[in-house]
Design a protein around this motif. Structure first.
Motif, short mmCIF file in Angstrom:
data_model
loop_
_atom_site.label_atom_id
_atom_site.label_comp_id
_atom_site.label_asym_id
_atom_site.label_seq_id
_atom_site.Cartn_x
_atom_site.Cartn_y
_atom_site.Cartn_z
N ARG A 225 11.22 14.05 -7.05
CA ARG A 225 10.83 15.44 -7.35
C ARG A 225 9.80 15.96 -6.36
N GLY A 226 9.41 15.11 -5.42
CA GLY A 226 8.50 15.59 -4.38
C GLY A 226 7.03 15.42 -4.69
N ASP A 227 6.70 14.52 -5.63
CA ASP A 227 5.29 14.25 -5.92
C ASP A 227 4.56 13.87 -4.63
N PRO A 228 3.47 14.59 -4.31
CA PRO A 228 2.83 14.41 -2.99
C PRO A 228 2.34 12.99 -2.75
N GLU A 229 1.78 12.36 -3.79
CA GLU A 229 1.25 11.02 -3.59
C GLU A 229 2.37 10.01 -3.26
N ASN A 230 3.43 10.08 -4.07
CA ASN A 230 4.54 9.16 -3.83
C ASN A 230 5.24 9.47 -2.50
N GLN A 231 5.34 10.73 -2.19
CA GLN A 231 5.94 11.12 -0.90
C GLN A 231 5.13 10.53 0.25
N ALA A 232 3.81 10.56 0.08
CA ALA A 232 2.94 10.08 1.16
C ALA A 232 3.10 8.57 1.36
N VAL A 233 3.13 7.80 0.27
CA VAL A 233 3.29 6.34 0.48
C VAL A 233 4.69 6.03 1.02
N TRP A 234 5.66 6.73 0.51
CA TRP A 234 7.05 6.50 0.98
C TRP A 234 7.13 6.78 2.49
N LYS A 235 6.51 7.89 2.93
CA LYS A 235 6.52 8.20 4.36
C LYS A 235 5.85 7.09 5.15
N ARG A 236 4.78 6.55 4.55
CA ARG A 236 4.06 5.48 5.23
C ARG A 236 4.96 4.24 5.39
N ASP A 239 7.22 4.96 8.30
CA ASP A 239 6.53 4.90 9.60
C ASP A 239 6.28 3.46 10.03
N ILE A 240 5.79 2.68 9.06
CA ILE A 240 5.49 1.28 9.39
C ILE A 240 6.76 0.54 9.77
N SER A 241 7.84 0.80 9.03
CA SER A 241 9.10 0.12 9.33
C SER A 241 9.61 0.51 10.71
N ILE A 242 9.63 1.80 10.98
CA ILE A 242 10.16 2.26 12.27
C ILE A 242 9.34 1.69 13.42
N ASN A 243 8.04 1.65 13.20
CA ASN A 243 7.16 1.09 14.20
C ASN A 243 7.55 -0.35 14.53
N GLU A 244 7.85 -1.13 13.49
CA GLU A 244 8.25 -2.52 13.75
C GLU A 244 9.65 -2.62 14.33
#
Ligand code: ARG
Length: 573
Positions: A225-236, A239-244
């Motif tokens: 539903r776009g909860d900002p907190e969950n969206q933020a950790v999911w994005k993280r 990012d971490i995965s793509i970086n690796e």
């Protein structure tokens, strides 16, 4: 077949048959193959035997009539009928020399511009976020990269798209694991490995703790539903995965134009399903929305689950829509393992029902196994891709250190990286994708035999010969003087070199980089036969120059061919 030589001969043979026996027959099936015994010529056509049935004539009489029907083309020095009705052909030496020079003067050794800028999307590698890439992903990445480079070389506008698994029910479990199974310190220094651990712990809890499972579901809903907190950790996590992943892609020399994961399409799913309903392609069955594929003799596929959620299939259909609208590709090629064949057949069928005309190809491959068994995330002893690469590099380093040449330490490391990773790639690409591979270090790193290092050494040896030549005699103008093809092996080498452009095309059309790998291996073997029997530096000037040119052409083709397979070619080993 854009092999200029074979193509021209085949054309001549086909028109000779139709001149001799009439255009009412179809002669398109006639073929020309390299001669089995070079004593009798360079090429042969054995199809008089087959034609004998239709024409009700003795093959030998057919062959004779065919060879008398048309004047021999300029490119052929002789055409002879032998035995029961074989047509043997010898290529004119001057013609061969001229053609070879012409190809060698192009900047891509004659690879045709078959794509003419048309767009092809290649969907490959596509690992799932928050899980380390394991050896199971290697084939998709390595085969995809080779197909990508081959299509680009042929003049296609290639879009390499990494369709990451970055959306789905696992994220509820992962968010709970991240928040409650990791320490604050660990959350601060997050890595894919920690994410995987958090996921596994959280997943295990869902099995015997109902309230944990509920909490995971709640987190997933919040995320969706776009909860900002969950969206933020999911994005993280992403990012971490793509970086690796990128660290591995850099080592593998793999580059993507797009990283559009499944999440990119999630807002289009609703509409995609509506479209299927509007076109009366989907119907409700036991609470779920399904597309029946009886006409295609396939099991029905679900596009909306009974809980209202969408799935992998829905996402792939939406992805095609989006890709077609944005890029209008001629073709989309998907590279995954064989276990997904049904999924691709099903959603391809749905896309056809929706009226998409883009050619959809599933390039599936067999699994790679170590002699002990399959690599699989579900088994405990997962071999991580990075660990495999590291092992390859350290084994390559040992080989280099055993070698004769004294290589500076810094150079050694780079060489070992090129050889170790080249060995893994070649071990994969030298097999038809649709076979299972049993990977062994002995074979992958063998310096003799069909291996990456063998081809890299072959290339480096030619480079050092060319260097020596330049030292002793000065640089050779690659465009001056012609190549003399007086010995059988030189002739054979020239004909083989002429096959390079056609081989690249064939590898693309069949989606088999192995076609190119096999060609490069036979070229390298032929070159070593040539080299053993034909002195280069010690020959008289004319012959020496000619042979050096031939060597330089072999080096170019080995370098360009290996490059198309994604394999680096150090010029000194
Ligand atoms: N993420 C998937 C997997 O790891 C592969 C995705 C392949 N591409 C696609 N468009 N379905 O199995």
């Amino acid at each position: 077949m854009v092999n200029k030589c074979e193509t021209a001969i085949v054309e001549w043979i086909r028109s000779a048959f139709s001149t001799a026996f009439g255009v009412e027959y179809d002669w398109e099936w006639l073929q020309v193959v390299p001669a089995t015994d070079r004593k009798f010529g360079d090429f042969q056509c054995n199809d008089a035997m087959q034609a004998a049935r239709t024409l009700r004539m003795a093959p030998r009489a057919i062959a004779e009539r065919v060879t008398d029907a048309l004047p021999r083309p300029e490119m052929l020095e002789s055409v002879e009928v032998a035995g029961a009705g074989f047509i043997n052909m010898t290529v004119n030496k001057e013609w061969l020399t001229e053609q070879l020079q012409e190809i060698a003067a192009t900047d891509n050794f004659g690879i045709p511009n078959a794509g003419q800028g048309r767009t092809v999307i290649i969907d490959y590698s596509s690992p799932n976020v928050a899980k380390p890439m394991h050896i199971g992903h290697i084939r998709s990445t390595v085969i995809g990269c080779a197909v990508d480079r081959i299509y680009r070389a042929l003049g296609y506008n290639v879009i390499a798209d990494n369709h990451l698994g970055d959306w789905g029910t696992q994220f509820g479990i992962l968010i709970m694991g991240y928040r409650h199974c990791l320490s604050e310190d660990e959350r601060g220094n997050l890595s894919v490995e920690l994410l995987e651990r958090a996921y596994v712990e959280s997943y295990n809890k869902t099995k015997d703790d109902e309230s944990w499972l509920d909490a995971c579901r709640a987190e997933l809903v919040k995320l969706q539903r776009g909860d900002p907190e969950n969206q933020a950790v999911w994005k993280r996590f992403i990012d971490i995965s793509i970086n690796e992943f990128d660290r591995i892609y850099r080592r593998l020399d793999v580059h993507f134009d797009l990283y559009r994961g499944e999440s990119y399409y999630h807002e289009m799913l609703e509409e995609t399903v509506r479209l299927l309903q509007e076109k009366s392609l989907a119907e409700v069955s036991e609470g779920a929305l399904v597309v029946k594929l009886e006409d295609e003799a396939l099991p029905l596929c679900i596009v909306r689950k009974s809980d209202g959620g969408f799935n992998y299939t829905t996402t792939d259909i939406a992805t095609v829509r989006s890709r077609v609208e944005e890029f209008n590709p001629e073709k989309i090629i998907y590279v995954t393992d064989e276990r997904q064949q049904l999924h691709f057949k099903q959603f391809f069928a749905v896309c056809r029902k929706l009226g998409y005309e883009t050619c959809l190809e599933h390039l599936w491959f067999g699994l790679m196994r170590l002699p002990e068994g399959t690599f699989s995330t579900r088994q405990g002893n997962v071999i991580k891709l990075e660990a495999l690469l590291d092992e390859a590099v350290s084994r390559a380093l040992a080989i280099i250190e055993n070698g004769e040449r004294d290589i500076p330490v810094e150079e050694r490391r780079a060489l070992a990286e090129a050889i170790g990773i080249g060995a893994i790639k070649y071990a994969d690409l030298s097999h038809d994708p649709q076979t299972m591979i049993v990977f062994t270090w002995e074979k992958a790193l063998a310096l003799e035999g069909n291996s990456g290092p063998y081809l890299q050494y072959a290339y480096a040896r030619i480079c050092s010969l060319l260097d020596k030549h330049a030292e002793q005699f000065g640089a050779l103008d690659p465009l001056s003087g012609s190549v003399l093809l007086d010995s059988a092996v030189e002739r054979e080498l020239a004909l083989k070199l002429m096959q390079f452009p056609g081989t690249v095309l064939r590898a693309a059309e069949s989606y088999k980089p192995s076609v190119l790998a096999e060609y490069l291996f036979t070229l390298a073997q032929l070159y070593s036969r040539f080299y053993q029997s034909s002195p280069v530096l010690r020959s008289d000037e004319g012959l020496r120059k000619s042979r050096v040119k031939l060597c330089a052409m072999v080096a170019t083709v080995l370098r360009d061919g290996l490059h198309l397979l994604g394999i680096r070619t150090p010029s000194r080993i």
